[in-house]
Scaffold this active site. Structure first.
Site: not given
Ligand SMILES: [Zn+2]
Length: 452
Positions: A82, A84, A114, A148-149, A175
């Site tokens: 991802h 974002d 992340d 994703e977040e 991830e």
């Molecule tokens: Zn993530």
């Protein structure tokens, strides 16, 4: 590709991605991930690569890059990253969270862990396979997704709903995982094979409004809500010893005494409550219990008015086997005589069942072989995460999906966990090099002739 020569590409790419600041606030038009997908397009735009961008909004595009294999019947591997990141408050940080500075071998900034380190190294590994014209029977897809977040509604979930054929794959890597855990029985590398589910809900607690000067006249919804919060927080179910947990405990090779506790539904509950290593204990607890966390309370009103209703948002996380009916039963039990005063509304779509992929798979074995090349004495450990990733959408479509990565010895597990969505997020250049190599090695091992 050698580890020595490779990191520079991923390092520079992570720095660039951090500087783009694709911050997802949860607002539907935030994120601006198109900036990242355009940057990544430049990295993977090579002869033989098929490129597409998809998304619900012009500023929320996801990139899909495909390197077709020579055999249409051979499996497909999706490298899923991802683009974002969550917001960052610069006043908390030692370095600018959107500066992408390289300091003493570490890249600093929001998303370094992340998960821009993974997304960048996946892009570079994919480009390397394309550039080397590695002739694989199987197909490799690199997908850089938005949102994703905030739950994937404009990213992975949206892609699977609208362009399933473009992203569906037999095997998916995304991830989390791969941080070396140093244990008395040797180094362990967690591979996330399962995730808990989430049953987020709003509870509206009702009372009767009245004048604040005469409390006995009213039936104060806020006072009742306080009791609801107290009961939710005090909920102590027994542990659930599910298959993924059993597999994790066996692979971790804990000492026999701890192993017995971790496999006992009563003992693990008491142990987790009191064990001094709070991080480890909280994680073990979350992986084996239905958890309830009341996190938002809204009681808008006036100082001299007894509120007639109060709203709260509750984060409930479920385990393999739990259904929405189970969650409803638990809430009924907790609320008991207060139940008639409380409306329960589950988020839509907010119900995600717990998902798991089988551990006995070709992808698992490729991960083991590729990891052994770096850490010959380490053991891969199948794990469940209390959180959620985009892997869950792909598991729902029958894809074997794991969360993995490969980090250096310099990046401890506790540091890694502490940096998620937190201040001073950073990744070391050595880890970026390891991951570049990892993704390419897994692709060749999994999709090559040896595993048709
Ligand atoms: Zn993530």
């Amino acid at each position: 590709m050698t580890v020595e020569a490779a990191p520079q590409a991923s390092t520079e790419l992570v720095q660039h991605l951090i500087r783009l600041g694709c911050v997802n606030t949860g607002q539907p038009d935030s994120g601006d991930e198109t900036k990242a997908s355009e940057l990544l397009r430049q990295v993977v735009d090579l002869p033989g690569v098929e490129l597409e961008s998809y998304g619900p909004l012009p500023n929320r595009q996801s990139l899909v890059a495909r390197l077709p294999g020579s055999d249409p019947m051979a499996p497909t591997l999706l490298l899923l990253g991802h683009t974002d990141v969550v917001p960052a408050d610069p006043t908390d940080w030692r370095h600018d969270p959107f500066g992408g500075e390289l300091i003493d071998g570490w890249v600093w900034g929001r998303g370094a862990i992340d998960m821009l380190c993974v997304t960048a190294s996946m892009a570079v590994a994919f480009a390397d396979l394309a550039r080397r014209r590695v002739a694989l029977p199987g197909t490799v897809v690199f997908c850089a997704v938005a949102d994703e977040e905030a739950g994937g509604k404009a990213g992975a979930d949206w892609l699977l709903r609208h362009h399933r054929d473009a992203v569906i794959a037999d095997h998916v890597l995304t991830e989390c995982g791969g941080t070396p855990l140093h244990t008395p029985s040797g180094m362990k590398l967690p591979v996330l094979v399962a995730e808990k589910g989430a049953a987020w809900c709003t509870l509206t607690v009702h009372g009767t409004a009245g004048h604040g000067s005469t409390p006995l006249i009213g039936d104060n919804a806020l006072v009742r809500a306080a009791e609801v919060v107290r009961r939710l927080a005090a909920y102590r179910p027994l542990g659930v010893i599910h298959d993924t947990w059993r597999g994790y405990v066996a692979a971790m090779q804990f000492d026999p005494e701890l192993e017995a506790i971790l496999l006992d539904p009563t003992a693990i509950t008491d142990w987790a409550e009191h064990h001094p290593d709070r991080g480890f204990a909280a994680d073990c607890h979350a992986c084996t219990h239905l958890t309830i966390s009341p996190n938002v309370l809204r009681a808008d009103g006036k100082t001299n008015t007894i509120p007639g209703s109060v709203e709260m948002e509750v984060d409930i996380r479920t385990l393999p086997g739990h259904t929405l009916d189970d969650v409803q039963r638990v809430l009924d039990e907790i609320l008991a005589e207060l139940r008639p005063f409380v409306d329960i509304e589950f988020f839509d779509p907010g119900w995600a069942t717990s998902t798991a992929s089988p551990v006995d798979s070709p992808l698992w074995r490729s991960i083991e072989r590729a990891s052994a090349a770096v850490y010959p004495d380490a053991r891969c450990v199948p794990a469940i995460t209390p959180g959620g990733t985009d892997a869950r959408f792909f598991r729902d479509h029958g894809c074997t999906s794991y969360g993995y990565g490969l980090f250096s010895r310099e990046l401890g597990y506790d540091d890694y966990v502490a940096m998620f969505h937190a201040k001073d997020e950073r990744v070391d250049v050595h880890s970026l090099g390891l991951m570049e190599q990892l993704w390419a090695d897994i692709a060749v091992d999994l999709l090559g002739e040896r595993h048709p």
